[in-house]
Structure formats: C-alpha cells, structure tokens
Design an enzyme around this catalytic site. Structure first.
Site, PDB file in Angstrom:
ATOM      1  N   ARG A 228      -0.984  -9.103  10.707  1.00  0.00           N
ATOM      2  CA  ARG A 228       0.323  -7.791  11.110  1.00  0.00           C
ATOM      3  C   ARG A 228       1.724  -7.888  11.225  1.00  0.00           C
ATOM      4  NH1 ARG A 228      -3.496  -4.607   9.081  1.00  0.00           N
ATOM      5  NH2 ARG A 228      -3.788  -2.933   9.884  1.00  0.00           N
ATOM      6  N   GLU A 257       7.857  -1.715   7.529  1.00  0.00           N
ATOM      7  CA  GLU A 257       7.917  -1.960   6.429  1.00  0.00           C
ATOM      8  C   GLU A 257       8.077  -0.148   6.131  1.00  0.00           C
ATOM      9  OE1 GLU A 257       4.132  -5.467   6.132  1.00  0.00           O
ATOM     10  OE2 GLU A 257       3.694  -3.457   6.329  1.00  0.00           O
ATOM     11  N   HIS A 275       3.115  -6.985   1.462  1.00  0.00           N
ATOM     12  CA  HIS A 275       1.511  -5.910   2.429  1.00  0.00           C
ATOM     13  C   HIS A 275       0.865  -5.998   0.979  1.00  0.00           C
ATOM     14  CE1 HIS A 275      -0.042  -4.114   5.582  1.00  0.00           C
ATOM     15  NE2 HIS A 275      -0.611  -5.053   4.716  1.00  0.00           N
TER      16      HIS A 275
END
Length: 311
Positions: A228, A257, A275
């Site tokens: 995370r 993000e 990601h």
C-alpha cells in the site's frame, strides 16, 4: 437480487454478469456519482475495487448483505461500520500472490544488481563494473519483511534460495517457518539490507516508512513497496535517495495515485511502476470470478470463503 458494481475498472464484466445471471441475480453498473448513490440505497450486494465506502455511505445502504472487494486490501471500506450494520465484507486475498511476489523480487534484484546503471553506462559507451560498484553477494545480505502473509512468505522463500538471511516483523504471524527469524520493529530496521513491505494499511502502519525509520536502516539499504502506497512517506524516501542514504527503492504503489510524475524526476536509484504488480490476465480473471462467487454464496445463505466481517 440486485448486485451493484461501484467502479468498472476491468475491460469486461462478462464473467460477473454470466455468473450472477446463472444464480438469478441482476448486475447493475454505476456510471455516475448520482447513479452510485441511487443504486447503493437498495442494492442487495456490492462489488467494488477502489470506491471509498466510509460510514456515511454505508449508512445509506438499506438492503446490502455483502460488500465484495476484488482485491486484497480493504482500506477503502469502513469495516467497523459494515459489521455494525450486519454487512459481510469479503476480499480476494489469494488471487495475485504469484504476480505481486514476482514483481517485488524483480524490483529488488534489478536494484541490487544496479541494472539501470549498467544499462545506462553501456549505452553511453562505457564498459566494466565502475558504474555499478559496489555490489555484494545476496548470500551476505539480510532480507527483511514488514508483514509476513501469503505474498511476503512467497518472496521470502525465493530470497532464501539466493542465500539471504530472512527476518520478519508481523505481530499477527504466529507460525513463522524455522528458517525465518521473527524480530521486533527496531531489529527489522537495523538488520534489513533489503526491506520488503507487505503490511496492510492501518492506522498503525500508515507512514511507517519515514525519515526516522529510514535513518535506522543499514547504509544503502533497498526498500521495495508493492503493498500500500501510504505505508511510505514519499517525500522522506525521495530525500533519502537523493542524499544517497538508501541504495535504492522500488515502488509500485504511492500515497496518491496516479502519482505526480514531477516528483520522480531525476531521483537516483528509484524504480517505479504504475500499480501493476497484481496484474496478469489470469489474476484478473481469478479476482473477478472469486469476488463474484462471494456475492453468490452470501446471497444464497452459504458461508463466504474470505469473510472479514461477520455479516
């Protein structure tokens, strides 16, 4: 029954639609914020990926029996509020273990072998080891793990094959393998030449990698975060890289993000990806199928495979 998909992030949801239709349920996809609020009020089940579901949103849900998240982390869902309302929350904790572990290892090895420097120097017409010195054998290094669940264990077993000593800090892991040394946080920081982050995002872990904890790592340690983003204070990590305090960092996730690319310009020894550690075609299909099956099971009165609240 009505199953609401809060955020459509997949190329196709035909897997969900087919499974739910076979079970006699209707799939509804929210297309706007207003549409989302409207359907949440009477949805019997919710499928979600990134959509925040705090207490004030959950309080509007009158019929929901289950919220099924496609991924592993559930920090976008207020679990306590869901539990108080009798809403089951599930995730899919085992759908991308292979992919995320592979990604973490690839980042660590690339940074350790300084492949980015080797590539740049070769393209610049330089030859030899001058641009990558110093590199030490992996078998002389300690790989540390903050969090030791499915993914951490898989990464650790691979790093052990290279001869790394393995240490781990996880207050919830009670069955560490004999080859893994369980340590306190201070020991983890002091010993980890390679630090892998595999912890969930909680109030305790948010910002746990910061200027203070980075200062306690061995000189030129490498940090890899495929868990995370908010586990890391990005500004502190970048400052440590610029100061040559860290040997490298691999980041697949970020506090915000998409990350602002301006923050990453000319940061030395930083390897980033958008990601994507979870991704393979097979993992996506598995996540969609397993999350949908949790909905079908709970709506039919069966036990969920991955319950996080009692429901």
């Amino acid at each position: 029954m009505k199953v609401l998909l809060t955020d459509q992030v997949f190329p196709s949801v035909e897997t969900e639609r087919a499974l739910l239709s076979e079970a006699g349920h209707e799939l509804v996809i929210a297309s706007t914020p207003e549409d989302l609020r409207h359907h949440l009020a009477d949805a019997d089940a919710v499928l979600t990926t990134y959509q925040p579901l705090p207490e004030e949103v959950l309080s509007t849900m009158k019929n929901a029996k289950i919220i099924a998240r496609y991924g592993i982390g559930v920090d976008n869902i207020d679990l306590a509020s869901a539990a108080s309302r009798g809403i089951m929350v599930t995730n899919v904790p085992d759908y991308c273990v292979e992919e995320v572990a592979e990604h973490a290892i690839a980042m660590a090895l690339s940074l350790h072998r300084r492949l980015h420097d080797a590539d740049a120097s070769t393209r610049a017409g330089e030859w030899g080891v001058a641009s990558v010195r110093p590199i030490h054998r992996l078998s002389t290094l300690t790989a540390g793990f903050l969090g030791f669940g499915r993914i951490g264990r898989r990464v650790a077993s691979t790093m052990a094959t290279f001869g790394c000593r393995i240490v781990a800090h996880d207050p919830y892991a009670t069955d560490l393998p004999s080859t893994v040394n369980g340590v306190e946080m201070d020991e983890l920081l002091g010993q980890s030449d390679l630090l892998f982050l595999h912890a969930p995002l909680t109030a305790e872990t948010r910002g746990i990698i910061n200027a203070d904890t980075i200062a306690r790592l061995p000189e030129r340690a490498i940090v890899v975060n495929v868990a995370r983003g908010p586990l890391v204070v990005l500004e502190d990590l970048i400052a440590a890289l610029r100061a040559d305090r860290l040997g490298g960092a691999g980041l697949d996730t970020f506090p915000t993000e998409p990350v602002d690319p301006g923050l990453l310009i000319d940061v030395p020894n930083l390897l980033v990806s958008p990601h994507t550690a979870y991704y393979s075609e097979e993992a996506i299909t598995e996540s969609q199928r397993k999350a949908t099956n949790q909905v079908i099971k709970v709506l039919s009165g069966e036990k969920a495979d991955y319950p996080l609240t009692a429901g």
